[in-house]
Design a protein around this motif. Structure first.
Motif, PDB file in Angstrom:
ATOM      1  N   HIS A 230       0.851  -0.922  -0.157  1.00 57.28           N
ATOM      2  CA  HIS A 230      -0.012   0.175   0.062  1.00 57.28           C
ATOM      3  C   HIS A 230       0.981   1.254  -0.209  1.00 57.28           C
ATOM      4  O   HIS A 230       0.668   2.143  -0.532  1.00 57.28           O
ATOM      5  CB  HIS A 230      -0.854  -0.368   1.065  1.00 57.28           C
ATOM      6  CG  HIS A 230      -1.973   1.274   1.794  1.00 57.28           C
ATOM      7  ND1 HIS A 230      -2.220   2.249   1.000  1.00 57.28           N
ATOM      8  CD2 HIS A 230      -1.161   2.276   3.158  1.00 57.28           C
ATOM      9  CE1 HIS A 230      -2.787   2.994   1.806  1.00 57.28           C
ATOM     10  NE2 HIS A 230      -2.052   3.301   2.286  1.00 57.28           N
ATOM     11  N   HIS A 259       3.985   7.678   5.478  1.00 52.03           N
ATOM     12  CA  HIS A 259       2.656   7.792   6.276  1.00 52.03           C
ATOM     13  C   HIS A 259       2.446   7.425   7.024  1.00 52.03           C
ATOM     14  O   HIS A 259       1.220   7.415   8.517  1.00 52.03           O
ATOM     15  CB  HIS A 259       1.835   8.136   5.120  1.00 52.03           C
ATOM     16  CG  HIS A 259       0.976   6.961   4.240  1.00 52.03           C
ATOM     17  ND1 HIS A 259       1.710   6.943   3.643  1.00 52.03           N
ATOM     18  CD2 HIS A 259      -0.792   6.768   4.364  1.00 52.03           C
ATOM     19  CE1 HIS A 259       1.208   5.948   3.146  1.00 52.03           C
ATOM     20  NE2 HIS A 259      -0.553   5.917   3.680  1.00 52.03           N
ATOM     21  N   ASP A 260       2.595   5.443   7.176  1.00 50.54           N
ATOM     22  CA  ASP A 260       1.733   5.005   7.342  1.00 50.54           C
ATOM     23  C   ASP A 260       2.655   4.612   8.334  1.00 50.54           C
ATOM     24  O   ASP A 260       2.674   3.672   8.335  1.00 50.54           O
ATOM     25  CB  ASP A 260       1.159   3.883   6.562  1.00 50.54           C
ATOM     26  CG  ASP A 260      -0.519   4.524   6.647  1.00 50.54           C
ATOM     27  OD1 ASP A 260      -0.906   5.004   7.219  1.00 50.54           O
ATOM     28  OD2 ASP A 260      -1.361   3.932   5.518  1.00 50.54           O
TER      29      ASP A 260
HETATM   30 FE   LIG Z   1      -2.316   4.611   4.225  1.00 51.59          FE
END
Ligand SMILES: [Fe+2]
Ligand SMILES: [Fe+2]
Length: 396
Positions: A230, A259-260
């Motif tokens: 992702h 971001h994650d």
């Molecule tokens: Fe994400």
């Protein structure tokens, strides 16, 4: 798949292309092809160097990437193969060790041709066990334009068993390619398209130092496979959008990758990180501890990777909620998070993908609306920042 060196004993004439291949380009490939044709080589083995004795090791791109690029470049050519032997060897790579290893797989009568550039040939006398090397291999020396006297050959005499490889001079240099990429100039037609794509995907040569690959290594180790994929998808989409909308590609790339970065932490770890970074455990975290991951992610970006840039940090911090008056990078990350290529399909996904490339704000509005509708349908509490973001964009 790694080339099986045991195959080498089937062949009488084998070529070796050594080098850093940082990155591999058409100059290398054309030389290998010219040598193969002229000397009837059954196979040319490309061997990206590990830590070469003659270069600054830390300025070199990770061996894994250099090897992958070589693999992509030679794909589909049955006469070309790649070997990791130098990358996987501990310590400094010496050609003598490589030659001995290759020889050990070859038949008695097999003949070895080592293809080297004129500049490398000039350094031959400084190689480890230089006197022994000619017993193990012949040399094919590539002329190089502008090298000393204009003959394209080094002034140092070549070993006895060296021949000049007759081929058209291709003035392509890896240094030049790296410079061009750093300055956002095109490198198309200097190296295979698949390699260019790989370079962009992994952000090689863009940043000074090795930051992007370093971050990717961290993610590969700390995220689930699914989340890693992702993340790479968000990175790919965000990079594309940053080119379309003229955002800073470097900053966007770092924000997308990180971001994650805190998303796969367990609830207990997240709460611990909240403590460590002095993040107030907000009311809303009690509903879902996952809501803390953007805030913790921004802290990790600063703490672990030394990111000080507020645009990057805010793009991470607000990637799930959005907020009023978002910056371009914040918008890109927010939208890319939703439409990256590995997302499970949902209604409107294709339409949002199309709109995102034409009108980022409109795409952002659609994504915000659909998220808000989803939260409502789940009877969960709406984040006030999301509401504020939507209102702001709609001008009310
Ligand atoms: Fe994400
Ligand atoms: Fe997220």
């Amino acid at each position: 798949m790694e080339y099986d060196l045991r195959n080498l004993n089937k062949f009488d004439r084998i070529g070796i292309m050594g080098g850093t291949f940082d990155p591999i380009h058409f100059g290398h490939l054309a030389a290998a092809e010219a040598a193969r044709e002229k000397y009837g080589l059954s196979v040319v083995l490309f061997i990206p160097s590990g830590i070469p004795p003659h270069k600054e090791a830390n300025s070199l791109t990770d061996g894994k990437h250099r090897y992958n690029m070589v693999r992509l470049a030679i794909r589909g050519n049955p006469h070309f193969a790649a070997s990791r032997m130098e990358i996987d060897r501990d310590g400094v790579s010496y050609t003598i060790d490589t030659l001995r290893e290759i020889r050990s797989f070859m038949s008695e009568k097999g003949r070895l041709y080592f293809i080297i550039g004129a500049d490398t040939a000039a350094l031959l006398p400084s190689w480890k066990e230089f006197e022994v090397i000619p017993e193990l291999t012949d040399f094919l020396v590539l002329p190089r334009h502008g090298y000393d006297t204009g003959s394209g050959l080094p002034e140092t005499p070549l070993p006895k068993n060296a021949e000049i490889l007759d081929m058209p001079l291709l003035e392509i240099s890896a240094t030049d390619i790296r410079e061009r990429i750093k300055n956002h100039k095109s490198v198309n037609y200097l190296l295979p398209a698949a390699v260019v794509k790989y370079i962009h995907t992994f952000g090689l040569y863009v940043l000074s130092g090795q930051s992007l690959p370093e971050i990717m290594d961290y993610l590969e180790k700390n995220l689930s496979k699914k989340r890693y994929l992702h993340t790479m998808g968000v990175y790919e989409t965000a990079s594309k959008l940053s080119r379309i909308y003229g955002a800073d590609e470097k900053k966007t790339a770092i924000a997308a990758l990180l971001h994650d970065c805190a998303k796969d932490m367990l609830p207990a770890e997240t709460l611990k990180a909240c403590d460590k970074y002095g993040v107030k455990s907000q009311e809303i975290f009690k509903e879902s501890v996952g809501l803390a991951h953007p805030i913790i992610g921004a802290k990790i970006a600063a703490d672990k990777f030394g990111v000080r840039d507020h645009e990057i940090l805010n793009a991470i911090k607000y990637h799930t909620t959005g907020r009023k008056n978002m910056t371009l990078i914040e918008k890109i990350i927010y939208v890319a998070d939703r439409i990256e290529p590995y997302r499970e399909p949902f209604t409107e996904l294709d339409r949002i993908r199309e709109i995102a490339e034409i009108n980022l704000d409109q795409a952002l509005i659609i994504v915000l609306k659909s998220k808000i509708a989803y939260v409502k349908s789940q009877n969960k509490r709406l984040h006030p920042l999301s509401v504020a973001a939507l209102r702001f964009l709609q001008g009310n």
